[in-house]
Design a protein around this motif. Structure first.
Motif, mmCIF file in Angstrom:
data_model
loop_
_atom_site.group_PDB
_atom_site.id
_atom_site.type_symbol
_atom_site.label_atom_id
_atom_site.label_comp_id
_atom_site.label_asym_id
_atom_site.label_seq_id
_atom_site.Cartn_x
_atom_site.Cartn_y
_atom_site.Cartn_z
ATOM 1 N N ILE A 20 0.964 -1.139 -0.046
ATOM 2 C CA ILE A 20 0.186 0.018 -0.219
ATOM 3 C C ILE A 20 0.930 1.308 -0.026
ATOM 4 O O ILE A 20 1.761 1.367 0.878
ATOM 5 C CB ILE A 20 -0.903 0.010 1.201
ATOM 6 N N PHE A 26 -4.738 2.664 0.708
ATOM 7 C CA PHE A 26 -5.020 2.270 2.079
ATOM 8 C C PHE A 26 -6.505 2.344 2.285
ATOM 9 O O PHE A 26 -7.304 1.430 2.837
ATOM 10 C CB PHE A 26 -4.474 3.280 3.245
ATOM 11 N N ASP A 27 -7.213 3.510 1.933
ATOM 12 C CA ASP A 27 -8.637 3.436 2.259
ATOM 13 C C ASP A 27 -9.458 2.266 1.602
ATOM 14 O O ASP A 27 -10.291 1.675 2.162
ATOM 15 C CB ASP A 27 -9.453 4.771 1.622
ATOM 16 N N CYS A 30 -8.283 -1.071 3.253
ATOM 17 C CA CYS A 30 -8.969 -0.979 4.765
ATOM 18 C C CYS A 30 -10.365 -1.368 4.850
ATOM 19 O O CYS A 30 -11.039 -1.866 5.420
ATOM 20 C CB CYS A 30 -8.579 0.392 5.510
ATOM 21 N N LEU A 35 -6.226 -5.490 5.767
ATOM 22 C CA LEU A 35 -5.201 -4.748 5.988
ATOM 23 C C LEU A 35 -4.372 -5.782 6.671
ATOM 24 O O LEU A 35 -3.051 -5.516 6.422
ATOM 25 C CB LEU A 35 -5.487 -3.614 7.150
ATOM 26 N N SER A 38 -0.535 -6.528 5.224
ATOM 27 C CA SER A 38 -0.085 -5.610 4.086
ATOM 28 C C SER A 38 1.246 -5.086 4.633
ATOM 29 O O SER A 38 1.491 -4.892 5.840
ATOM 30 C CB SER A 38 -1.160 -4.247 4.291
ATOM 31 N N VAL A 40 2.686 -1.305 4.410
ATOM 32 C CA VAL A 40 2.283 0.119 4.068
ATOM 33 C C VAL A 40 3.469 1.014 4.119
ATOM 34 O O VAL A 40 4.065 1.095 5.236
ATOM 35 C CB VAL A 40 1.150 0.679 5.217
ATOM 36 N N VAL A 43 2.871 6.264 3.752
ATOM 37 C CA VAL A 43 1.573 6.986 3.780
ATOM 38 C C VAL A 43 1.333 7.511 4.991
ATOM 39 O O VAL A 43 1.345 6.918 6.242
ATOM 40 C CB VAL A 43 0.427 5.864 3.612
ATOM 41 N N LEU A 45 -0.849 8.394 7.993
ATOM 42 C CA LEU A 45 -1.932 7.984 8.315
ATOM 43 C C LEU A 45 -2.387 8.662 9.723
ATOM 44 O O LEU A 45 -3.461 8.371 10.465
ATOM 45 C CB LEU A 45 -1.697 6.463 8.787
ATOM 46 N N ARG A 48 -6.150 8.966 9.993
ATOM 47 C CA ARG A 48 -6.841 7.525 9.934
ATOM 48 C C ARG A 48 -6.733 6.954 11.125
ATOM 49 O O ARG A 48 -6.678 5.424 11.278
ATOM 50 C CB ARG A 48 -6.235 6.654 8.836
ATOM 51 N N PHE A 62 4.127 -1.236 8.810
ATOM 52 C CA PHE A 62 4.110 0.063 8.567
ATOM 53 C C PHE A 62 5.575 0.551 8.593
ATOM 54 O O PHE A 62 6.192 0.729 9.687
ATOM 55 C CB PHE A 62 3.208 0.812 9.769
ATOM 56 N N CYS A 65 5.318 5.529 8.437
ATOM 57 C CA CYS A 65 4.078 6.204 8.196
ATOM 58 C C CYS A 65 3.739 6.977 9.423
ATOM 59 O O CYS A 65 3.529 6.417 10.560
ATOM 60 C CB CYS A 65 2.877 4.857 7.989
#
Length: 383
Positions: A20, A26-27, A30, A35, A38, A40, A43, A45, A48, A62, A65
């Motif tokens: 991602i 991501f949206d 998710c 998720l 994943s 990521v 990004v 967040l 979020r 992650f 992020c």
């Protein structure tokens, strides 16, 4: 600096939900409750938090992020790995996408080249490359691996032709115009043009690919405008601003790739490659550029760096026994036989090897596309 969202559709393999690289992705992932597992990358967040608190993040990673501390604590407690952003860096080591010219040249208009992220990253590299700090070397390695991953995603399934040549080739010369027409011809023939991403012949080929989507007059206009700042010395700022003047007159040019390096800090990236995979490690950059040029390489006149690239490309071709060697076209007979006698040595290596029918020497840059097409069709090239 957060990567530009404009690359998202071009760098993502179809059906690949594991990586991602944008907030939109991501949206989407998710929202499907997918998720878990994943990766990521880079990004932001921070907006979020509620999604992260509600999501199943088992096995997720992650990378760089930014997120609210409450969300970070929750995802760690749920078994995810969180590699937080590294403060004080002029680059993001975890970036999921390639650079755009705007990423590297941000601040050029107001503060000059010295104010850009590209210049700041080079300054950081100069300070840290010999200090023995394991953190700095690790961050460089992570960054370069992220760039390699992004290049693989971008070029998946593409027919890539590399264009190699010297960085000293000046705007306003016949040689520069010829290299630009070569890039345009290759792009219009359906190839993805890839260069070392710097000035000179590299910029010219990327400019040609940029111009490929416009009428022929556009390239003539661009060459005339660029001739007012013929070299990146003495002023990278004026050199880069001239390129942006062309881009502003004719925005949304054609796609091509540049793969430059901060190792040669005196060589700025050019603004005509739509995607820039900039590396700290020059050896990784050189090998990756040639390895990804799966439809052939055109070598324009150059000096030590270009000679190295000729034989870096010739070596795997020489030992190729199962597949087809990558076509190689050398442009300018006098340069490669008299000034730098590369061609006689290359022919001697190629004799009685599969690569013998995959190399060609031509007199002019205008002959290069036809020579490449002949080699790709299995016909011996001109010698």
């Amino acid at each position: 600096m957060q990567p530009s969202s404009e690359h998202a559709s071009a760098t993502r393999r179809p059906g690949d939900d594991r990586e991602i690289e944008t907030l939109v992705e991501f949206d989407e992932v998710c929202g499907r409750g997918a998720l878990a597992g994943s990766r990521v990358q880079a990004v932001d967040l921070t907006e979020r938090t509620s999604a992260l608190l509600a999501a199943d993040v088992t096995g997720a990673v992650f990378l760089g992020c930014p997120m609210d501390e409450e969300a970070a604590a929750k995802v760690r407690a749920s078994g995810a790995l969180v590699f937080p952003p590294v403060p004080g860096l002029p680059f993001n080591p975890y970036r999921g996408l390639l650079y755009s010219p705007d990423d590297l040249f941000a601040g050029l208009a107001d503060g000059g080249y010295e104010a850009t992220p590209d210049a700041h990253a080079y300054e950081w590299f100069q300070r840290t490359k010999a200090d023995g700090d394991v953190l700095s070397s690790m961050l460089r390695a992570i960054h370069d691996d992220s760039i390699s991953d992004a290049l693989d995603e971008l070029l998946d399934g593409a027919r890539v032709v590399g264009v190699m040549g010297g960085h000293t080739m000046k705007r306003g010369t016949d040689a520069y115009a010829g290299a630009a027409r070569l890039g345009r011809s290759l792009a219009r023939a359906g190839f993805t043009v890839a260069t070392g991403g710097g000035p000179g012949a590299m910029e010219a080929a990327n400019l040609g690919a940029y111009a490929a989507v416009f009428d022929d007059a556009m390239l003539d206009e661009a060459l005339e405008l660029l001739s007012g700042a013929p070299s990146f010395t003495p002023s990278v700022t004026e050199w880069a601003r001239a390129a942006y003047a062309v881009r502003e007159l004719r925005p949304s040019g054609g796609m091509s790739v540049g793969i430059p390096t901060w190792f040669y800090g005196h060589e700025p990236p050019n603004a005509f490659a739509s995607h820039l995979g900039k590396y700290f490690a020059n050896a990784t950059r050189e090998d990756g550029l040639l390895a990804r040029s799966n439809a052939g390489v055109v070598f324009l006149p150059g000096a030590a760096g270009t000679v190295q690239e000729v034989f870096d490309n010739a070596t795997p071709n020489y030992y190729e026994s199962r597949g087809e060697p990558t076509p190689m076209v050398l442009v300018d007979r006098a340069h490669w036989t008299d000034h730098l006698p590369v061609w006689p040595l290359l022919r001697s290596l190629a004799r009685e090897r599969p690569m013998e029918s995959r190399i060609a020497l031509v007199d002019t840059v205008e002959e290069a596309p036809d020579a490449l097409a002949a080699l790709l069709a299995g016909h011996a090239g001109p010698a």
